[in-house]
Enzyme design. Structure first.
Site, PDB file in Angstrom:
ATOM      1  N   LYS A   1       0.851  -1.201   0.000  1.00  0.00           N
ATOM      2  CA  LYS A   1       0.000   0.000   0.000  1.00  0.00           C
ATOM      3  C   LYS A   1       0.882   1.245   0.000  1.00  0.00           C
ATOM      4  O   LYS A   1       1.902   1.276   0.707  1.00  0.00           O
ATOM      5  CB  LYS A   1      -0.890  -0.045   1.244  1.00  0.00           C
ATOM      6  CG  LYS A   1      -1.972   1.029   1.297  1.00  0.00           C
ATOM      7  CD  LYS A   1      -2.842   0.837   2.527  1.00  0.00           C
ATOM      8  CE  LYS A   1      -3.949   1.859   2.619  1.00  0.00           C
ATOM      9  NZ  LYS A   1      -4.788   1.657   3.823  1.00  0.00           N
TER      10      LYS A   1
ATOM     11  N   SER B   1      -9.659   1.637   2.811  1.00  0.00           N
ATOM     12  CA  SER B   1      -8.803   2.412   1.945  1.00  0.00           C
ATOM     13  C   SER B   1      -7.754   1.567   1.206  1.00  0.00           C
ATOM     14  O   SER B   1      -7.179   2.049   0.234  1.00  0.00           O
ATOM     15  CB  SER B   1      -8.086   3.483   2.766  1.00  0.00           C
ATOM     16  OG  SER B   1      -7.226   2.882   3.723  1.00  0.00           O
TER      17      SER B   1
ATOM     18  N   SER C   1      -9.825  -0.626   7.063  1.00  0.00           N
ATOM     19  CA  SER C   1      -9.224  -0.428   5.734  1.00  0.00           C
ATOM     20  C   SER C   1      -8.492  -1.631   5.149  1.00  0.00           C
ATOM     21  O   SER C   1      -8.106  -1.600   3.986  1.00  0.00           O
ATOM     22  CB  SER C   1      -8.258   0.758   5.771  1.00  0.00           C
ATOM     23  OG  SER C   1      -8.980   1.948   5.701  1.00  0.00           O
TER      24      SER C   1
END
Lengths: 479, 95
Positions: A77, A152, A176
């Site tokens: 990420k 996210s 997330s």
């Protein structure tokens, strides 16, 4: 290139590379080919590190003693620092930021010969539940490209689901990791607070953030957690607890387990297909001899507003550092210092980030601090206490992961409607508990449905055992 | 409670400037969110039960000299630098 390399589990692929049956280069080339074919539509990555990944793969192939992640492609990420590789947080303010060091989790992956295949898209600074808040572009769900992959960590989940990576790292502040894993038919774990080092994870809400794995199987998640977990002197909140060999202890007796479940009132806001999948999962467990105990969590409804005071408050403080001085974008022109701060931040942050900074600034401001932040801190303590009481009666708690399956892109324009996506997930962050999402079915439209297993702090092992059992029982038609 | 939500004041504190259109969009959203999170005040809290519990231990690492990042790497990340310094606009403003 051999067919099917990208579909192998992390455990199998790394074993084949260690045994010399597959070359790391061959594995990484297969992933790169997949990325080239699928990325124009999916857009899971902000940066694909093709040249770097192939170089690393060649180095791994030359090594005589290969690590536990030899030749696997890990997507990271883009809020986790990678030395020499741009780390943007999907924000204009860090668009060209190249970190001088690796996050501890990245160091641990590299030490086991993993190959970082790229940096994945996210909601800007991890603030969102759909990856639509990325300053660059939205990511699409591989199950249905008109739908969001969740957020996210939506880029990480989409990349793993589309076989653009063997596994991925995400971060979870309010759901997330788990919500995108749920939307993309994957396993996602938010570890206990302190289980995994946060050093090098760009801070959003420091008392809630954790890094964790997103994988295609429970065993892969257990294997990856083993590698990234453990004490780190660079993170004073990381726990000095030994890390069990999670992946070796997956088989366990399920009968006799005491599992708490949410009563009907708590799941009534969830969609019909989510409620049905949840109920049939409970029936399955009961048939297997699990003792189900209804769990009357009085403060569950208050967890979301509590979270949406604490997380923005911490964010407003953490994001104060983006002022155009030490890193990232600076608004050009001859401006005074104060003007430069305001112009830089106004141009550099997107709407959701501004909304949360303003909300947090308000909650911490003179005259309102006690009524908002102070009250939320107290409610958080009561939530922790409710969990402590619950875990005197049960060993695990089972809930749905999300109120609904993946929703269409652009469907949630009202920020409050988006915040409700975190209804089942935020309590684990507030209480610092481990929680895992795993796929448990498909909706009539073919979208993944998921359940969440929560445990007391540092009981990831028990979560993996139940999840491993359920994974075998619930057969999914994966695409 | 949200009657007192003064967006301009909060923007000043947060070093943000909103264009009129952005302000018109954000203000009602923020008021709705503040009203929603304000629901927490409906809970009557037993202060004794909700006391902050100290963490069991947060041991610090040994106070030993360790190598730090090379100055060059840190300065490269800055928006503007000059030799060993990060450059910022003039801090003292004329009145």
């Amino acid at each position: 290139m051999r067919v099917g390399l990208t579909g192998l589990s992390l455990i199998d692929l790394s074993r084949l590379v260690r045994q010399g049956e597959v070359k790391a280069q061959e594995s990484i080339e297969a992933y790169i080919n997949n990325i080239k074919e699928k990325e124009p539509r999916l857009k899971a990555f902000i940066t694909v590190t093709e040249d770097y990944a192939l170089e690393r793969a060649k180095l791994v192939d030359k090594k005589r003693e290969k690590g536990r992640l030899a030749g696997v492609a890990i997507a990271v990420k883009d809020n986790i620092l990678t030395a020499g590789i741009r780390t943007t947080c999907a924000s204009r303010i860090l668009e060209n930021y190249v970190p001088p060091y690796n996050a501890t989790v990245v160091e641990r992956l590299l030490a086991e010969d993993a190959v970082i295949i790229g940096k994945t898209n996210l909601d800007e600074f991890a603030m969102g539940s759909s990856t639509e808040n990325s300053a660059f572009f939205p990511t699409r769900n591989p199950y249905d490209e008109d739908r969001v992959p969740g957020g996210s960590s939506g880029g990480s989940a989409a990349a793993v689901a589309a076989q653009e990576a063997t596994a991925a790292l995400g971060s979870d502040t309010g759901g997330s990791i788990r919500q995108p894993a749920a939307f993309c038919g994957l396993v996602g774990l938010k570890p206990t607070y302190g289980r995994v080092s946060r050093y090098g994870l760009v801070a959003f809400a420091s008392s809630l953030d954790q890094v964790g794995p997103i994988t295609r199987s429970v065993a892969d998640a257990a294997y990856l957690l083993e590698i990234i977990a453990g004490y780190d002197p660079c993170d004073s909140t990381s726990a000095r607890q030994s890390v069990p060999a999670y992946a070796e202890k997956l088989e366990a007796e399920i009968a006799g387990l005491r599992v708490g479940y949410l009563d009907e009132a708590k799941v009534k806001e969830a969609s019909k297909e989510v409620r049905e999948a949840y109920t049939s999962l409970l029936h399955l467990l009961e048939k297997e001899g699990v003792t189900l105990i209804p769990f009357d969590f009085k403060l569950w409804e208050y967890a979301l507003p509590c979270y949406y005071i604490i997380a923005p408050s911490e964010a407003s403080s953490n994001l104060a550092r983006y002022d155009g001085v030490r890193y990232g974008f600076r608004y050009p022109g001859e401006n005074s210092l104060r003007e430069m701060y305001a112009l830089t931040r106004t141009a550099g942050f997107g709407s959701e980030v501004k909304r949360r900074i303003l909300l947090g600034t308000f909650a911490l401001s003179a005259g309102y601090y006690e009524a908002y932040y102070g009250q939320a801190k107290q409610v958080r303590n009561l939530i922790i206490e409710e969990f402590e009481q619950a875990f005197q009666q049960v060993q695990l708690i089972l809930t749905p992961t999300t109120p609904e399956p993946a929703f269409p892109l652009g469907a949630k324009v009202d920020p409050l409607a988006m915040y409700l996506s975190d209804y089942f997930t935020v309590t684990a962050n507030l209480a610092g508990l481990p929680a895992l999402s795993l796929p448990v079915g498909l909706s009539p439209e073919g979208l993944p449905l998921a359940a969440q297993i929560m445990a007391p702090a540092f009981y990831e092992e028990l979560i993996f055992q139940l999840a491993f059992f359920l994974e075998k029982k619930v057969k999914l038609n994966r695409n | 409670m949200n009657r007192h939500f003064d967006l301009e004041h909060i923007c000043r504190l947060a070093h943000l400037r909103l264009e009129p259109e952005e302000k018109a969009k954000l203000e009602p959203q923020l008021e709705a969110i503040v009203a929603w999170v304000g629901n927490l005040s409906r809970l009557t809290i037993d202060k004794k039960k909700s006391e902050v519990k100290p963490q069991l231990s947060l041991p610090l690492r040994p106070d030993e000299v360790r190598p730090s990042f090379p100055a060059k790497a840190v300065l490269e990340a800055a928006a503007e630098s000059d030799e060993a310094f990060i450059k910022v606009p003039k801090v003292i403003e004329e009145r």
